[in-house]
Scaffold this motif. Structure first.
Motif, PDB file in Angstrom:
ATOM      1  N   GLU A 251       0.835  -1.204   0.000  1.00 22.60           N
ATOM      2  CA  GLU A 251       0.000   0.000   0.000  1.00 22.60           C
ATOM      3  C   GLU A 251       0.862   1.242   0.000  1.00 22.60           C
ATOM      4  O   GLU A 251       0.551   2.227  -0.684  1.00 22.60           O
ATOM      5  CB  GLU A 251      -0.924  -0.008   1.221  1.00 22.60           C
ATOM      6  CG  GLU A 251      -1.992   1.077   1.222  1.00 22.60           C
ATOM      7  CD  GLU A 251      -1.508   2.437   1.686  1.00 22.60           C
ATOM      8  OE1 GLU A 251      -2.093   3.453   1.259  1.00 22.60           O
ATOM      9  OE2 GLU A 251      -0.544   2.485   2.476  1.00 22.60           O
ATOM     10  N   GLN A 254       2.279   1.714  -3.534  1.00 24.97           N
ATOM     11  CA  GLN A 254       1.258   2.217  -4.464  1.00 24.97           C
ATOM     12  C   GLN A 254       0.979   3.699  -4.232  1.00 24.97           C
ATOM     13  O   GLN A 254       0.838   4.480  -5.179  1.00 24.97           O
ATOM     14  CB  GLN A 254      -0.037   1.419  -4.313  1.00 24.97           C
ATOM     15  CG  GLN A 254      -1.080   1.753  -5.375  1.00 24.97           C
ATOM     16  CD  GLN A 254      -2.371   0.992  -5.168  1.00 24.97           C
ATOM     17  OE1 GLN A 254      -3.193   1.359  -4.343  1.00 24.97           O
ATOM     18  NE2 GLN A 254      -2.545  -0.089  -5.914  1.00 24.97           N
ATOM     19  N   PHE A 300      -1.526  -6.054   1.975  1.00 18.01           N
ATOM     20  CA  PHE A 300      -1.794  -4.683   1.544  1.00 18.01           C
ATOM     21  C   PHE A 300      -2.586  -3.927   2.617  1.00 18.01           C
ATOM     22  O   PHE A 300      -3.616  -4.378   3.102  1.00 18.01           O
ATOM     23  CB  PHE A 300      -2.598  -4.712   0.240  1.00 18.01           C
ATOM     24  CG  PHE A 300      -2.741  -3.382  -0.432  1.00 18.01           C
ATOM     25  CD1 PHE A 300      -1.908  -3.027  -1.480  1.00 18.01           C
ATOM     26  CD2 PHE A 300      -3.719  -2.494  -0.037  1.00 18.01           C
ATOM     27  CE1 PHE A 300      -2.049  -1.798  -2.116  1.00 18.01           C
ATOM     28  CE2 PHE A 300      -3.879  -1.264  -0.666  1.00 18.01           C
ATOM     29  CZ  PHE A 300      -3.044  -0.922  -1.706  1.00 18.01           C
ATOM     30  N   ALA A 323      -4.743  -7.623  -3.319  1.00 24.67           N
ATOM     31  CA  ALA A 323      -4.315  -6.250  -3.609  1.00 24.67           C
ATOM     32  C   ALA A 323      -2.797  -6.141  -3.594  1.00 24.67           C
ATOM     33  O   ALA A 323      -2.195  -5.456  -4.425  1.00 24.67           O
ATOM     34  CB  ALA A 323      -4.927  -5.286  -2.599  1.00 24.67           C
ATOM     35  N   GLN A 505      -9.619  -4.804  -8.565  1.00 22.58           N
ATOM     36  CA  GLN A 505      -8.419  -4.376  -7.850  1.00 22.58           C
ATOM     37  C   GLN A 505      -8.704  -3.110  -7.045  1.00 22.58           C
ATOM     38  O   GLN A 505      -8.206  -2.953  -5.926  1.00 22.58           O
ATOM     39  CB  GLN A 505      -7.267  -4.128  -8.817  1.00 22.58           C
ATOM     40  CG  GLN A 505      -5.962  -3.777  -8.106  1.00 22.58           C
ATOM     41  CD  GLN A 505      -4.813  -3.540  -9.070  1.00 22.58           C
ATOM     42  OE1 GLN A 505      -5.018  -3.395 -10.265  1.00 22.58           O
ATOM     43  NE2 GLN A 505      -3.605  -3.497  -8.549  1.00 22.58           N
ATOM     44  N   THR A 509      -8.114  -2.857  -2.978  1.00 24.25           N
ATOM     45  CA  THR A 509      -7.248  -1.877  -2.322  1.00 24.25           C
ATOM     46  C   THR A 509      -8.035  -0.995  -1.359  1.00 24.25           C
ATOM     47  O   THR A 509      -7.560  -0.683  -0.263  1.00 24.25           O
ATOM     48  CB  THR A 509      -6.523  -1.008  -3.356  1.00 24.25           C
ATOM     49  OG1 THR A 509      -7.493  -0.356  -4.195  1.00 24.25           O
ATOM     50  CG2 THR A 509      -5.606  -1.849  -4.231  1.00 24.25           C
ATOM     51  N   ARG A 513      -7.396  -0.927   2.723  1.00 22.97           N
ATOM     52  CA  ARG A 513      -7.032   0.318   3.410  1.00 22.97           C
ATOM     53  C   ARG A 513      -8.026   0.630   4.531  1.00 22.97           C
ATOM     54  O   ARG A 513      -7.636   1.062   5.613  1.00 22.97           O
ATOM     55  CB  ARG A 513      -6.993   1.477   2.410  1.00 22.97           C
ATOM     56  CG  ARG A 513      -5.773   1.485   1.497  1.00 22.97           C
ATOM     57  CD  ARG A 513      -5.733   2.743   0.633  1.00 22.97           C
ATOM     58  NE  ARG A 513      -4.485   2.852  -0.080  1.00 22.97           N
ATOM     59  CZ  ARG A 513      -4.326   2.603  -1.381  1.00 22.97           C
ATOM     60  NH1 ARG A 513      -5.384   2.215  -2.109  1.00 22.97           N
ATOM     61  NH2 ARG A 513      -3.153   2.722  -1.952  1.00 22.97           N
TER      62      ARG A 513
END
Length: 702
Positions: A251, A254, A300, A323, A505, A509, A513
């Protein structure tokens, strides 16, 4: 009155007592200056800022430097700083833990009163007339005291000792007394000691989620963390060392990749340009140079594995893992699962097995050991020291760099004496500095792969310990409800799209999160991150992204007919929807839903709704847009349909009857006219007729 026989101790018993006294005396010895109990009230805060060496040998000279601060509202006079130590050796964890939790006045210990080295004046005295007369309220003064290890008169090497400084003086001209204390630990190790213990350090590269999507961040804290001297900048330097491991949250990668392309940050005044683009580029360039053989990736978003494992569905864990695999920079790294704070129960590991981690990294609070073991599924469990950077002992401050380092070195020595490993997880810049500083000849660094090798030899892990406070610290039901709401809205959005592309995806994600362990005890932070995400996706599902228009009143004639509804797509992607139509009176009017309608971006499409009236009258019809799987979109639309099943037939009959009447009447008129014309053209006739009479005579009746 009960009498008690009192026998005089034998000669051998007396000799034994003397021997015990001789052996134990050094443990509790005190100079005359410190023979009386020490006062508990602190008027001076003593902060030890330097202790050298950090690990002493029997021939070393020990120096303690620090500051003394007046915490009263009165001046202090006759101040003195004296080196202090407790002469009891600590050689096992139980002893160490007991003294770690001791009050500042216990153990009593002993002060060094040699003015040349272990005793220094801080204010004016007969021996130091040039010093200031007093220390004002709130003021601080530095001090330095020094002695040889021999002067400490310690009973043995290869042990841990408590050492520090006392500050004595007078408040408002009162009696001389101990006004403050500072204590820490000192390992004293013989030069030829062969005790060794493996040490593994794991640098964790992650951060609280702030990236929401579409180059939008809820705050700019990552810019600070990757800037020069920032937390992640320091941690990356530590991860670059050849003798440590590192674990990264995809994460974070990204988010930093998004920052390098330019990004916006939410503020009260609206989105503004982010400031960390260049710093993010530099950080990623350095990250790419790390030794991948020492690296791992965590799920992630660093999700709260324990909280998610205690939910009915495994979908959250699976989405977090999926993710992480979607981030190219880290996809090929082996996976490491570490529950938030390292605390887990057996169910946490059983459920997390679904994502096939290569290693579990769990706190020794849960494992109850510092040895690597194996899980029920045969995966290695590496136990890390939860108190690696805890600091101590008291009094405050207990978390200074010196106290943290000395505790680490002391724990390391106790482990070395047993030959058992130490594993540290590094998450802050201060911890990285302490990890570097806590080097000792008895600690041998090794990588995580070596620690894992011992797991199979040590055997399976017994039941994990999950303290009640750990369970209470998990993400709250309210926080998990928000995660589920986000997931449902995203799934509904995905169901809208004709071409779903990378939407899965995006769901993975966002959900990972939202379920991050960083939101523990931070519902406000989670809500702030969720707001722009939910505003976008929930606005699509519940707002005006896809709308349904209708006429307020529709007149429907005939046995079968239709009326229009208008579907408008305000998105920039084509969508597919279902128009679910319900009649308010099914016995009077039957309607048929439209199972699938494709609407292009910006298009307004008229959709005919089939209807079959069964009787005359008004019927209210409700229409609701849904996804193909049934999730409602926006608000329903209601229209009134005037149904007249027989109206058309009646008009046809009336018109046909009128035509028939007209035709019949016309034909009759023509017939009458012809008859009259015939009558007018015939000659007049006699009143008598030559024709035979048909009248009967009497003779005929004869």
């Amino acid at each position: 009155m009960t009498s008690v026989n009192r026998r005089r101790p034998s000669r051998s018993a007396a000799l034994l007592c003397c021997l015990l006294a001789a052996v134990l005396a050094p443990l509790f010895a005190a100079t005359p200056a410190s023979a009386q109990p020490l006062e508990a009230d602190e008027s001076v805060s003593v902060n030890i800022t330097e202790l050298t060496p950090s690990v002493a040998t029997p021939d070393a000279t020990v120096t303690i430097r620090g500051t003394a601060t007046n915490t009263t509202d009165q001046p202090l006079t006759r101040l003195q700083a004296l080196l202090w130590r407790n002469q009891a050796p600590y050689t096992d964890a139980e002893q160490f833990d007991q003294v770690l939790e001791s009050t500042p006045t216990e153990p009593v210990g002993a002060r060094v009163t040699d003015h040349a080295t272990g005793f220094v004046d801080l204010t004016r005295s007969d021996l130091s007339p040039d010093l200031p007369e007093s220390l004002a309220p709130g003021a601080s003064v530095p001090f330095s005291v020094q002695v040889t290890v021999a002067q400490l008169e310690l009973p043995r090497p290869d042990a841990i000792y408590m050492i520090g400084a006392h500050v004595r003086g007078s408040v408002a001209g009162g009696e001389l007394s101990t006004l403050g204390r500072g204590r820490t630990f000192l390992p004293v190790v013989s030069a030829g000691s062969e005790s060794k213990a493996p040490l593994t350090s794991v640098v964790l590269l992650n951060s609280r989620p702030s990236y929401s999507d579409n180059a939008l961040f809820v705050d700019d804290h990552l810019a600070e963390e990757v800037a020069d001297g920032g937390r992640l900048d320091v941690l990356l330097d530590s991860a670059a060392r050849s003798d440590v491991n590192w674990a990264v949250d995809p994460e974070l990668i990204q988010a930093l990749e998004a920052m390098t392309k330019g990004y916006q940050v939410l503020s009260e005044q609206g989105p503004r340009a982010g400031t960390g683009t260049v710093a993010a580029e530099r950080w990623l360039e350095r990250f790419d140079k790390l030794d991948s053989k020492a690296g791992y990736r965590v799920p992630f978003g660093s999700p709260d594995l324990a909280a998610l494992a205690h939910q009915p569905s495994d979908s959250y864990l699976i989405r977090a893992d999926r993710a992480g695999k979607g981030v190219e920079r880290t996809a090929d790294l082996p996976s490491l699962a570490m529950p938030t704070a390292g605390l887990a129960d057996d169910e946490t590991l059983t459920r997390t097995d679904r994502i096939n981690p290569d290693i579990y990294l769990v706190s020794d609070v849960s494992t109850g050991t510092n040895l690597a073991t194996t899980s029920a599924s045969g995966r290695p469990i590496v136990s890390f020291d939860a108190q690696s950077f805890a600091g101590g002992p008291g009094p405050e401050p207990i978390d200074t760099a010196v106290k943290v380092r000395q505790r680490m070195l002391s724990v390391g020595w106790l482990r070395a004496a047993l030959g058992t490993p130490t594993v540290r997880v590094i998450t802050t810049a201060d911890e990285a500095a302490s990890d570097r500083a806590a080097a000792a000849p008895y600690l041998t660094r090794q990588l995580l792969a070596e620690a894992v090798k011992a797991a199979e030899d040590n055997g399976p892990q017994s039941a994990l310990i999950y303290p009640e406070p750990a369970a209470a610290a998990e993400l709250t039901p309210g926080q998990l409800d928000r995660v589920e709401s986000l997931r449902r809205n995203y799934v509904a959005y995905a169901d809208l799209l004709i071409s779903q592309g990378a939407i899965e995806q995006k769901i993975d994600t966002a959900v990972a999160r939202a379920a991050s362990g960083a939101w523990r005890d931070d519902e406000t932070g989670q809500a702030a991150w969720l707001k722009p995400v939910l505003d976008e996706v929930a606005g699509i599902v519940n707002g005006d992204a896809i709308t349904l228009g209708r006429d307020r009143r529709v007149v429907l004639t005939g046995a079968v007919g239709s009326f229009p509804l208008t579907v408008t797509n305000n998105l920039d992607v084509p969508v597919q929807v279902r128009v679910n139509v319900t009649s308010g009176n099914n016995s009077r009017l039957k309607v048929k839903s439209v199972e699938r309608v494709e609407v292009q971006p910006g298009e307004r499409m008229s959709v005919p709704i089939e209807a079959k009236p069964a009787a005359n009258g008004e019927v209210e019809v409700s229409a609701q847009l849904t996804t193909l799987s049934g999730t409602k979109l926006g608000k329903p639309a209601t229209t009134t349909v005037q149904a007249t099943e027989y109206g058309t037939v009646g008009w046809v009959i009336a018109i046909a009857a009128g035509i028939a009447f007209f035709v019949t009447t016309t034909l009759r008129i023509r017939q009458v006219r012809r008859e009259r014309e015939v009558t007018d053209t015939e000659p007049e006739t006699s009143l008598t007729s030559s024709a035979p009479s048909t009248e009967l005579t009497n003779e005929d009746h004869g």
